[in-house]
Design a protein around this motif. Structure first.
Motif, PDB file in Angstrom:
ATOM      1  N   HIS A  93      19.777   0.170 -39.590  1.00 56.36           N
ATOM      2  CA  HIS A  93      20.657  -0.452 -38.607  1.00 56.36           C
ATOM      3  C   HIS A  93      20.068  -1.601 -37.805  1.00 56.36           C
ATOM      4  O   HIS A  93      20.801  -2.415 -37.311  1.00 56.36           O
ATOM      5  N   SER A  94      18.760  -1.718 -37.660  1.00 53.06           N
ATOM      6  CA  SER A  94      18.269  -2.767 -36.765  1.00 53.06           C
ATOM      7  C   SER A  94      17.321  -3.776 -37.422  1.00 53.06           C
ATOM      8  O   SER A  94      17.481  -4.960 -37.235  1.00 53.06           O
ATOM      9  N   GLY A  95      16.321  -3.378 -38.148  1.00 53.71           N
ATOM     10  CA  GLY A  95      15.505  -4.289 -38.944  1.00 53.71           C
ATOM     11  C   GLY A  95      14.446  -5.113 -38.236  1.00 53.71           C
ATOM     12  O   GLY A  95      14.201  -6.252 -38.617  1.00 53.71           O
ATOM     13  N   GLU A  96      13.751  -4.585 -37.258  1.00 56.39           N
ATOM     14  CA  GLU A  96      12.739  -5.356 -36.543  1.00 56.39           C
ATOM     15  C   GLU A  96      11.385  -5.452 -37.254  1.00 56.39           C
ATOM     16  O   GLU A  96      10.620  -6.380 -36.994  1.00 56.39           O
ATOM     17  N   ALA A  97      11.055  -4.526 -38.126  1.00 52.43           N
ATOM     18  CA  ALA A  97       9.703  -4.465 -38.694  1.00 52.43           C
ATOM     19  C   ALA A  97       9.331  -5.710 -39.495  1.00 52.43           C
ATOM     20  O   ALA A  97       8.258  -6.282 -39.286  1.00 52.43           O
ATOM     21  N   ALA A  98      10.164  -6.124 -40.431  1.00 57.63           N
ATOM     22  CA  ALA A  98       9.817  -7.271 -41.282  1.00 57.63           C
ATOM     23  C   ALA A  98       9.563  -8.542 -40.470  1.00 57.63           C
ATOM     24  O   ALA A  98       8.554  -9.226 -40.709  1.00 57.63           O
ATOM     25  N   PRO A  99      10.412  -8.894 -39.511  1.00 53.58           N
ATOM     26  CA  PRO A  99      10.103 -10.085 -38.704  1.00 53.58           C
ATOM     27  C   PRO A  99       8.811  -9.951 -37.897  1.00 53.58           C
ATOM     28  O   PRO A  99       8.085 -10.929 -37.718  1.00 53.58           O
ATOM     29  N   MET A 100       8.506  -8.747 -37.415  1.00 52.93           N
ATOM     30  CA  MET A 100       7.253  -8.539 -36.682  1.00 52.93           C
ATOM     31  C   MET A 100       6.048  -8.774 -37.584  1.00 52.93           C
ATOM     32  O   MET A 100       5.065  -9.407 -37.177  1.00 52.93           O
ATOM     33  N   ILE A 101       6.109  -8.258 -38.799  1.00 54.11           N
ATOM     34  CA  ILE A 101       5.004  -8.440 -39.748  1.00 54.11           C
ATOM     35  C   ILE A 101       4.864  -9.925 -40.096  1.00 54.11           C
ATOM     36  O   ILE A 101       3.763 -10.484 -40.078  1.00 54.11           O
ATOM     37  N   TYR A 102       5.983 -10.561 -40.376  1.00 56.70           N
ATOM     38  CA  TYR A 102       5.995 -11.987 -40.711  1.00 56.70           C
ATOM     39  C   TYR A 102       5.366 -12.807 -39.577  1.00 56.70           C
ATOM     40  O   TYR A 102       4.500 -13.654 -39.816  1.00 56.70           O
ATOM     41  N   ASP A 103       5.811 -12.571 -38.350  1.00 57.42           N
ATOM     42  CA  ASP A 103       5.280 -13.312 -37.203  1.00 57.42           C
ATOM     43  C   ASP A 103       3.784 -13.074 -37.018  1.00 57.42           C
ATOM     44  O   ASP A 103       3.043 -14.011 -36.686  1.00 57.42           O
ATOM     45  N   THR A 104       3.338 -11.856 -37.220  1.00 61.32           N
ATOM     46  CA  THR A 104       1.906 -11.557 -37.113  1.00 61.32           C
ATOM     47  C   THR A 104       1.121 -12.331 -38.165  1.00 61.32           C
ATOM     48  O   THR A 104       0.081 -12.929 -37.858  1.00 61.32           O
ATOM     49  N   MET A 105       1.621 -12.341 -39.384  1.00 57.06           N
ATOM     50  CA  MET A 105       0.943 -13.062 -40.454  1.00 57.06           C
ATOM     51  C   MET A 105       0.889 -14.561 -40.150  1.00 57.06           C
ATOM     52  O   MET A 105      -0.123 -15.216 -40.375  1.00 57.06           O
ATOM     53  N   GLN A 106       1.993 -15.093 -39.641  1.00 53.61           N
ATOM     54  CA  GLN A 106       2.078 -16.529 -39.377  1.00 53.61           C
ATOM     55  C   GLN A 106       1.288 -16.947 -38.133  1.00 53.61           C
ATOM     56  O   GLN A 106       0.520 -17.907 -38.187  1.00 53.61           O
TER      57      GLN A 106
END
Length: 148
Positions: A93-106
């Motif tokens: 329902h929410s999907g925060e994990a992938a953007p958090m991982i992406y931002d950390t990598m970037q």
């Protein structure tokens, strides 16, 4: 042949299925791929030496899982500055994990991330053609970036 490492956490098997589909896309790009769950990576030395990296985790309670957070601290020591990267995750329902991982990598690791952003799929889409194609396209795009 260039090589990409896909590391993921999956509690129900959905995110692991995404990783497998992404790996198919990486192979379509002409790159080799290795896959591992976060629990099998014990040191930063096991992360070093790849041309690209794709990390994935499902969202639980509007966050990534604690073992993915621990893994990312390990990755930070591997010094992946300038390496190609991507991130993915599944959610209900929410999907925060992938953007958090992406931002950390970037922003923390200073990696050269795919312009597609993070791949974030609802769990219900993973087992259908739409989800399969999205994952394959994502893996292929990261592989093509590595090859360019």
């Amino acid at each position: 042949m260039k090589k990409i490492l896909i590391v993921y956490f999956s509690r129900t098997g959905k995110t692991e299925k995404m990783a497998q589909y992404i790996a198919e896309g990486v192979r379509m790009s002409g790159c080799a791929v290795e896959m591992s769950s976060v629990s099998k990576i014990a040191s930063d030395a096991e992360i070093i030496g790849y041309d690209g990296y794709i990390f994935g985790c499902p969202t639980y309670h509007k966050d990534m899982t604690s073992n993915m957070k621990q893994f990312l601290f390990l990755v930070e020591r591997a010094n992946l500055v300038g390496k190609i990267g991507g991130a993915f995750g599944s959610h209900t329902h929410s999907g925060e994990a992938a953007p958090m991982i992406y931002d950390t990598m970037q922003h923390v690791f200073k990696m050269d991330m795919t312009t597609l952003g993070p791949l974030n799929l609802e769990e219900a889409k993973i087992g259908i053609d739409e989800g399969l194609k999205a994952c394959q396209q994502y893996g292929r795009a990261v592989g093509e970036m590595v090859n360019s």
